[in-house]
Design a protein around this motif. Sequence first.
Motif, PDB file in Angstrom:
ATOM      1  N   ARG A 166       0.860  -1.187   0.000  1.00  0.00           N
ATOM      2  CA  ARG A 166       0.000   0.000   0.000  1.00  0.00           C
ATOM      3  C   ARG A 166       0.895   1.234   0.000  1.00  0.00           C
ATOM      4  O   ARG A 166       1.758   1.388   0.852  1.00  0.00           O
ATOM      5  N   THR A 167       0.686   2.086  -0.958  1.00  0.00           N
ATOM      6  CA  THR A 167       1.520   3.288  -1.047  1.00  0.00           C
ATOM      7  C   THR A 167       0.669   4.531  -0.780  1.00  0.00           C
ATOM      8  O   THR A 167      -0.547   4.531  -0.997  1.00  0.00           O
ATOM      9  N   GLY A 168       1.323   5.549  -0.306  1.00  0.00           N
ATOM     10  CA  GLY A 168       0.640   6.802  -0.032  1.00  0.00           C
ATOM     11  C   GLY A 168       1.644   7.923   0.090  1.00  0.00           C
ATOM     12  O   GLY A 168       2.862   7.707   0.054  1.00  0.00           O
ATOM     13  N   GLU A 169       1.137   9.116   0.235  1.00  0.00           N
ATOM     14  CA  GLU A 169       2.001  10.281   0.404  1.00  0.00           C
ATOM     15  C   GLU A 169       1.710  10.932   1.745  1.00  0.00           C
ATOM     16  O   GLU A 169       0.544  11.075   2.128  1.00  0.00           O
ATOM     17  N   ILE A 170       2.750  11.280   2.467  1.00  0.00           N
ATOM     18  CA  ILE A 170       2.596  11.954   3.748  1.00  0.00           C
ATOM     19  C   ILE A 170       3.367  13.271   3.708  1.00  0.00           C
ATOM     20  O   ILE A 170       4.336  13.417   2.956  1.00  0.00           O
ATOM     21  N   SER A 171       2.914  14.199   4.514  1.00  0.00           N
ATOM     22  CA  SER A 171       3.602  15.479   4.654  1.00  0.00           C
ATOM     23  C   SER A 171       3.617  15.864   6.124  1.00  0.00           C
ATOM     24  O   SER A 171       2.720  15.472   6.893  1.00  0.00           O
ATOM     25  N   SER A 203      12.856   9.169  16.001  1.00  0.00           N
ATOM     26  CA  SER A 203      11.626   8.419  16.267  1.00  0.00           C
ATOM     27  C   SER A 203      10.384   9.172  15.815  1.00  0.00           C
ATOM     28  O   SER A 203       9.284   8.585  15.784  1.00  0.00           O
ATOM     29  N   PHE A 204      10.518  10.441  15.437  1.00  0.00           N
ATOM     30  CA  PHE A 204       9.397  11.155  14.830  1.00  0.00           C
ATOM     31  C   PHE A 204       8.871  10.399  13.608  1.00  0.00           C
ATOM     32  O   PHE A 204       7.690  10.510  13.261  1.00  0.00           O
ATOM     33  N   ALA A 205       9.728   9.620  12.968  1.00  0.00           N
ATOM     34  CA  ALA A 205       9.311   8.852  11.799  1.00  0.00           C
ATOM     35  C   ALA A 205       8.110   7.960  12.091  1.00  0.00           C
ATOM     36  O   ALA A 205       7.309   7.671  11.194  1.00  0.00           O
ATOM     37  N   THR A 206       7.942   7.525  13.337  1.00  0.00           N
ATOM     38  CA  THR A 206       6.841   6.615  13.663  1.00  0.00           C
ATOM     39  C   THR A 206       5.479   7.302  13.636  1.00  0.00           C
ATOM     40  O   THR A 206       4.444   6.618  13.636  1.00  0.00           O
ATOM     41  N   VAL A 207       5.473   8.651  13.602  1.00  0.00           N
ATOM     42  CA  VAL A 207       4.191   9.370  13.557  1.00  0.00           C
ATOM     43  C   VAL A 207       4.131  10.363  12.404  1.00  0.00           C
ATOM     44  O   VAL A 207       3.118  11.047  12.240  1.00  0.00           O
ATOM     45  N   ALA A 208       5.181  10.464  11.608  1.00  0.00           N
ATOM     46  CA  ALA A 208       5.213  11.465  10.533  1.00  0.00           C
ATOM     47  C   ALA A 208       4.014  11.313   9.612  1.00  0.00           C
ATOM     48  O   ALA A 208       3.663  10.204   9.210  1.00  0.00           O
ATOM     49  N   GLU A 262      10.487  19.644   7.958  1.00  0.00           N
ATOM     50  CA  GLU A 262       9.279  19.650   7.147  1.00  0.00           C
ATOM     51  C   GLU A 262       9.580  18.944   5.838  1.00  0.00           C
ATOM     52  O   GLU A 262      10.698  19.008   5.329  1.00  0.00           O
ATOM     53  N   GLY A 263       8.596  18.241   5.342  1.00  0.00           N
ATOM     54  CA  GLY A 263       8.848  17.498   4.113  1.00  0.00           C
ATOM     55  C   GLY A 263       7.632  16.732   3.641  1.00  0.00           C
ATOM     56  O   GLY A 263       6.579  16.707   4.281  1.00  0.00           O
ATOM     57  N   THR A 264       7.804  16.100   2.510  1.00  0.00           N
ATOM     58  CA  THR A 264       6.801  15.228   1.900  1.00  0.00           C
ATOM     59  C   THR A 264       7.494  13.947   1.470  1.00  0.00           C
ATOM     60  O   THR A 264       8.613  13.998   0.949  1.00  0.00           O
ATOM     61  N   ALA A 265       6.867  12.818   1.711  1.00  0.00           N
ATOM     62  CA  ALA A 265       7.483  11.533   1.380  1.00  0.00           C
ATOM     63  C   ALA A 265       6.424  10.556   0.886  1.00  0.00           C
ATOM     64  O   ALA A 265       5.238  10.675   1.202  1.00  0.00           O
ATOM     65  N   GLU A 287       8.288   1.779   4.602  1.00  0.00           N
ATOM     66  CA  GLU A 287       9.451   2.424   4.017  1.00  0.00           C
ATOM     67  C   GLU A 287       9.036   3.799   3.513  1.00  0.00           C
ATOM     68  O   GLU A 287       7.966   3.944   2.924  1.00  0.00           O
ATOM     69  N   ALA A 288       9.878   4.797   3.767  1.00  0.00           N
ATOM     70  CA  ALA A 288       9.570   6.160   3.354  1.00  0.00           C
ATOM     71  C   ALA A 288      10.734   6.728   2.563  1.00  0.00           C
ATOM     72  O   ALA A 288      11.904   6.510   2.899  1.00  0.00           O
ATOM     73  N   ALA A 289      10.405   7.459   1.502  1.00  0.00           N
ATOM     74  CA  ALA A 289      11.423   8.083   0.669  1.00  0.00           C
ATOM     75  C   ALA A 289      10.887   9.405   0.149  1.00  0.00           C
ATOM     76  O   ALA A 289       9.673   9.558  -0.076  1.00  0.00           O
ATOM     77  N   ASP A 290      11.797  10.360  -0.057  1.00  0.00           N
ATOM     78  CA  ASP A 290      11.409  11.620  -0.683  1.00  0.00           C
ATOM     79  C   ASP A 290      12.173  11.786  -1.991  1.00  0.00           C
ATOM     80  O   ASP A 290      12.767  10.820  -2.498  1.00  0.00           O
ATOM     81  N   ALA A 291      12.184  12.962  -2.527  1.00  0.00           N
ATOM     82  CA  ALA A 291      12.821  13.187  -3.826  1.00  0.00           C
ATOM     83  C   ALA A 291      14.311  12.914  -3.799  1.00  0.00           C
ATOM     84  O   ALA A 291      14.929  12.653  -4.847  1.00  0.00           O
ATOM     85  N   ASP A 292      14.911  12.941  -2.616  1.00  0.00           N
ATOM     86  CA  ASP A 292      16.350  12.710  -2.496  1.00  0.00           C
ATOM     87  C   ASP A 292      16.709  11.269  -2.173  1.00  0.00           C
ATOM     88  O   ASP A 292      17.891  10.944  -2.037  1.00  0.00           O
ATOM     89  N   GLY A 293      15.694  10.400  -2.005  1.00  0.00           N
ATOM     90  CA  GLY A 293      15.975   8.995  -1.740  1.00  0.00           C
ATOM     91  C   GLY A 293      15.367   8.502  -0.450  1.00  0.00           C
ATOM     92  O   GLY A 293      14.528   9.180   0.167  1.00  0.00           O
ATOM     93  N   PRO A 294      15.753   7.298  -0.002  1.00  0.00           N
ATOM     94  CA  PRO A 294      15.176   6.708   1.207  1.00  0.00           C
ATOM     95  C   PRO A 294      15.398   7.567   2.449  1.00  0.00           C
ATOM     96  O   PRO A 294      16.465   8.154   2.636  1.00  0.00           O
ATOM     97  N   LEU A 295      14.370   7.622   3.293  1.00  0.00           N
ATOM     98  CA  LEU A 295      14.448   8.349   4.558  1.00  0.00           C
ATOM     99  C   LEU A 295      14.514   7.401   5.748  1.00  0.00           C
ATOM    100  O   LEU A 295      15.387   7.515   6.592  1.00  0.00           O
ATOM    101  N   TRP A 296      13.565   6.473   5.815  1.00  0.00           N
ATOM    102  CA  TRP A 296      13.575   5.526   6.930  1.00  0.00           C
ATOM    103  C   TRP A 296      12.864   4.231   6.553  1.00  0.00           C
ATOM    104  O   TRP A 296      12.091   4.184   5.617  1.00  0.00           O
TER     105      TRP A 296
END
Length: 285
Positions: free
Chosen positions: A14-19, A57-62, A101-104, A127-136
Amino acid sequence: MPIDVARALAAAPRTGEISWGVKDVLLYHLGIGAGRPATDPRELRYTLESRLHVLPSFATVAGGGPPGVIGALSLPGVDVDLARVLHGGQSLTVHRPLPAEGTATTTDRITAVHDRGDAAVLVMRTEAADADGPLWTGDARIHVRGEGGWGGDRGPSARREAPAREPDRIVERAVREDQALLYRLCGDFNPLHADPAFAARAGFERPILHGLCTYGMTLKAVVDTLLGGDVNRVRGCTTRFAGIVHPGETLRIRMWRGHGEVRVAVGAVERGDAPVLAGTTVEHT
């Protein structure tokens, strides 16, 4: 069985976009107890936008969407009662520092379903990635009571015992009475953490603190105590949720230095150091 193992494992990711933005990061840091004392320069790194450093650990709620436990219950092949679900463990690998701040783009999928006899354990990878590549990359281990016993693989043991020596550092962190109510505003609205009637139906005498809140509090304590307050040194954090925390209790966090890692054990002071986090490792540079 409400968990269709074959379907869950075969389902397309399942894919989606988060900000997220600065306010989301500040709220998360406050939710895990940052800002005490409010004017301490070391705390202002977490609470003042002009100095903001993002705890990994913010990644767990981003993104503020359904987190690991609730998010997994909406995946194909999973149809269970939320009252029988507990977050059993969490691992997180950060591939580079998280921006304030960002979008992934996120990708969620069930990577394993284990049979523990009296429970099923789902492993949901995000798995999360933005325009610059993998984040977490994060793995949530989700226990569903009463859904085991079909003869499946038990899976690997997640247990890793603390070193058999005195800790290098011990710190205590108070959990506010209203901390679960504040932390849930980061996106985890599971009523287990706020509604006494729902908590009773789930087998608890009163609402309990989110495991990921304890996880974040612990990671912050390690960063502040042994990593010089440098959030960018963290490469990953793995833990097993070994017990509950009641809002208003005190966490005793024991830390052991290792080569490129800190081993951690966390207990509830008021209940004789009853374990709440076990097998915890913070990997760092």
